[in-house]
Write an enzyme that holds these catalytic residues in place. Structure first.
Site, PDB file in Angstrom:
ATOM      1  N   TRP A 103       0.670  -1.255  -0.097  1.00 46.10           N
ATOM      2  CA  TRP A 103       0.127  -0.224  -0.114  1.00 46.10           C
ATOM      3  C   TRP A 103       1.035   1.201   0.026  1.00 46.10           C
ATOM      4  CZ3 TRP A 103      -4.505  -0.583  -1.866  1.00 46.10           C
ATOM      5  CH2 TRP A 103      -4.986  -1.982  -1.918  1.00 46.10           C
ATOM      6  N   ASP A 176      -1.216   6.316   6.703  1.00 45.14           N
ATOM      7  CA  ASP A 176      -2.393   5.540   6.099  1.00 45.14           C
ATOM      8  C   ASP A 176      -2.453   4.480   7.098  1.00 45.14           C
ATOM      9  OD1 ASP A 176      -4.082   3.527   5.057  1.00 45.14           O
ATOM     10  OD2 ASP A 176      -2.772   3.236   3.375  1.00 45.14           O
ATOM     11  N   LYS A 200     -12.206  -2.223   7.437  1.00 43.52           N
ATOM     12  CA  LYS A 200     -11.564  -3.294   8.008  1.00 43.52           C
ATOM     13  C   LYS A 200     -12.087  -3.220   9.555  1.00 43.52           C
ATOM     14  CE  LYS A 200      -8.219  -2.397   4.761  1.00 43.52           C
ATOM     15  NZ  LYS A 200      -8.612  -3.384   3.694  1.00 43.52           N
TER      16      LYS A 200
HETATM   17  N1  PMP Z   1      -4.215   1.200   2.460  1.00 38.47           N
HETATM   18  C1  PMP Z   1      -4.398   0.018   3.391  1.00 38.47           C
HETATM   19  C2  PMP Z   1      -3.253  -0.279   4.221  1.00 38.47           C
HETATM   20  C3  PMP Z   1      -5.211  -0.834   2.625  1.00 38.47           C
HETATM   21  O1  PMP Z   1      -5.133  -2.056   3.679  1.00 38.47           O
HETATM   22  C4  PMP Z   1      -6.113  -0.680   1.788  1.00 38.47           C
HETATM   23  C5  PMP Z   1      -7.178  -1.357   1.409  1.00 38.47           C
HETATM   24  N2  PMP Z   1      -6.967  -2.859   1.409  1.00 38.47           N
HETATM   25  C6  PMP Z   1      -5.878   0.588   1.047  1.00 38.47           C
HETATM   26  C7  PMP Z   1      -4.891   1.551   1.497  1.00 38.47           C
HETATM   27  C8  PMP Z   1      -6.833   0.754  -0.087  1.00 38.47           C
HETATM   28  O2  PMP Z   1      -8.120   1.214   0.292  1.00 38.47           O
HETATM   29  P1  PMP Z   1      -9.283   1.447  -0.518  1.00 38.47           P
HETATM   30  O3  PMP Z   1      -9.787   0.146  -1.173  1.00 38.47           O
HETATM   31  O4  PMP Z   1     -10.133   1.967   0.496  1.00 38.47           O
HETATM   32  O5  PMP Z   1      -9.045   2.649  -1.319  1.00 38.47           O
END
Ligand code: PMP
Length: 367
Positions: A103, A176, A200
């Protein structure tokens, strides 16, 4: 046909507290005193005003958010925050990214499109198995960067910071926190922006919570598209346009559950530590069979990642676990292996069942 609830180890959307689902179910057709569904009511009505105000109040209380920080509800997922941060948190210099997994890598790619990004530290060389030490971080980060960006918990690799990373004085810290939001107390005052997709630990997909320092809001450039400008959310109480009403309603129920049923984030952290150690103990007890991905000091309390001796055994593990009511254990398609996501709402009974299954599976298949 599956009728009973399974233990859902999915990484997100993840399992929600049963009490929250039951309340949403009771109120789905007709909210008491309103007579309409939370899927039908106006975001301008008094019911929703009260819901969003209380959700913010409860989040503030849980996280002890100081008055210097705004709590706003956005859409577009954490992925849109990658862009919003790059557009809104502007200052001299390039942002420093600490990349501890997939991510963070994606966040870098978005910042590169919007003015640039500098990878100050990355764990890519050894397959994203750890977070940097405080010393490495101090050496890697520059006080001249516009901000430092970290991912507090890398959902795919299962690698997490155990504490708020220390950054040079005056350097804005952006995180994040999508996959460990509300899993532990956090010193919000240390962050310029802390954001998290809800799906989550905080609620359903569709809403993203951003906690933004007022001094960041004051510095937002004037030419941003309305919905990509944090000021729009701050100035309109996240009600400039139609917000994800149902998702915010459920976030409010989850926040209440955390406050009243769990007893706050210290208690949540204690529960999360106990749950995670049930699984890590199994890995540590059979290292020739289970190979944990994260180094011990960087282990996530939310996503426990490991490999088995062969792809075939991993497939069998996932299938047998699912047949036993433990689902979504397959690792992310980009890395393979097994991933058990044990978010706040995963009951300890589910983790105990998984730990017992792991031991039993190993007894059957170890050479
Ligand atoms: N950052 C992290 C740490 C994630 O786990 C996720 C989704 N699994 C995201 C960003 C992306 O999130 P979204 O699908 O809400 O855009």
């Amino acid at each position: 046909m599956q009728r009973e609830r399974v233990f859902n180890f999915g990484a997100g959307p993840g399992t929600l507290p049963l009490a929250v689902l039951q309340q949403a179910q009771r109120e789905l057709v007709a909210l008491p005193g309103v007579g309409a569904s939370p899927l039908e009511v106006s975001h301008r009505g008094t019911w929703f005003r009260d819901v969003i105000d209380r959700a913010e109040e409860d989040l503030r209380a849980l996280l002890d958010v100081p008055p210097s920080h705004h709590v706003v509800f956005c859409q577009g997922g954490a992925t849109m925050q990658f862009s919003m941060v790059a557009l809104n948190v502007v200052a001299e210099g390039t942002p420093d990214f600490v990349v501890t997994g997939s991510w963070g890598t994606k966040a870098v790619a978005e910042a590169e499109r919007l003015g640039g990004a500098h990878v100050a530290w990355t764990g890519e060389g050894d397959g994203f198995r750890r977070v940097p030490s405080s010393k490495e971080l101090a050496e890697a980060l520059s006080a001249d960067a516009s901000y430092a960006h970290v991912t507090t918990n890398e959902t795919i690799q299962g690698v997490a910071f155990a504490h708020t990373p220390v950054v040079p004085d005056g350097l804005r810290l952006v995180a994040d926190a999508s996959s460990d939001f509300l899993s532990r107390p956090v010193d919000v005052s240390r962050y310029a922006v802390l954001y998290a997709g809800a799906q989550k630990n905080a609620g359903p997909a569709g809403v993203t919570i951003a906690i933004v320092a007022d001094d960041v809001v004051k510095d937002v450039p004037d030419d941003l598209p309305t919905m990509l400008d944090y000021r729009t959310y701050v100035e309109h109480g996240s009600l400039y346009n139609t917000p994800p009403v149902f998702a915010i309603y459920v976030v409010g129920l989850v926040a209440r559950w955390l406050r009243d049923d769990v007893g706050g984030l210290d208690a949540m952290l204690e529960r999360n530590r106990a749950k995670a150690s049930l699984l890590y103990d199994v890995l540590d007890g059979a290292p020739a069979f289970f190979r944990g991905h994260a180094e011990p000091g960087s282990r996530s309390l939310m996503n426990v990642t490991f490999r088995l001796p062969s792809d075939e055994l991993e497939e069998r593990f996932v299938d047998e676990a699912a047949a036993g009511g433990m689902t979504e254990l397959k690792g992310h398609r980009s890395v393979g292996g097994i991933r058990a996501s044990i978010y706040n709402a995963m009951p300890v009974e589910g983790v105990r069942a998984l730990a017992a299954f792991m031991r039993e599976f190993r007894d059957r298949y170890a050479d």
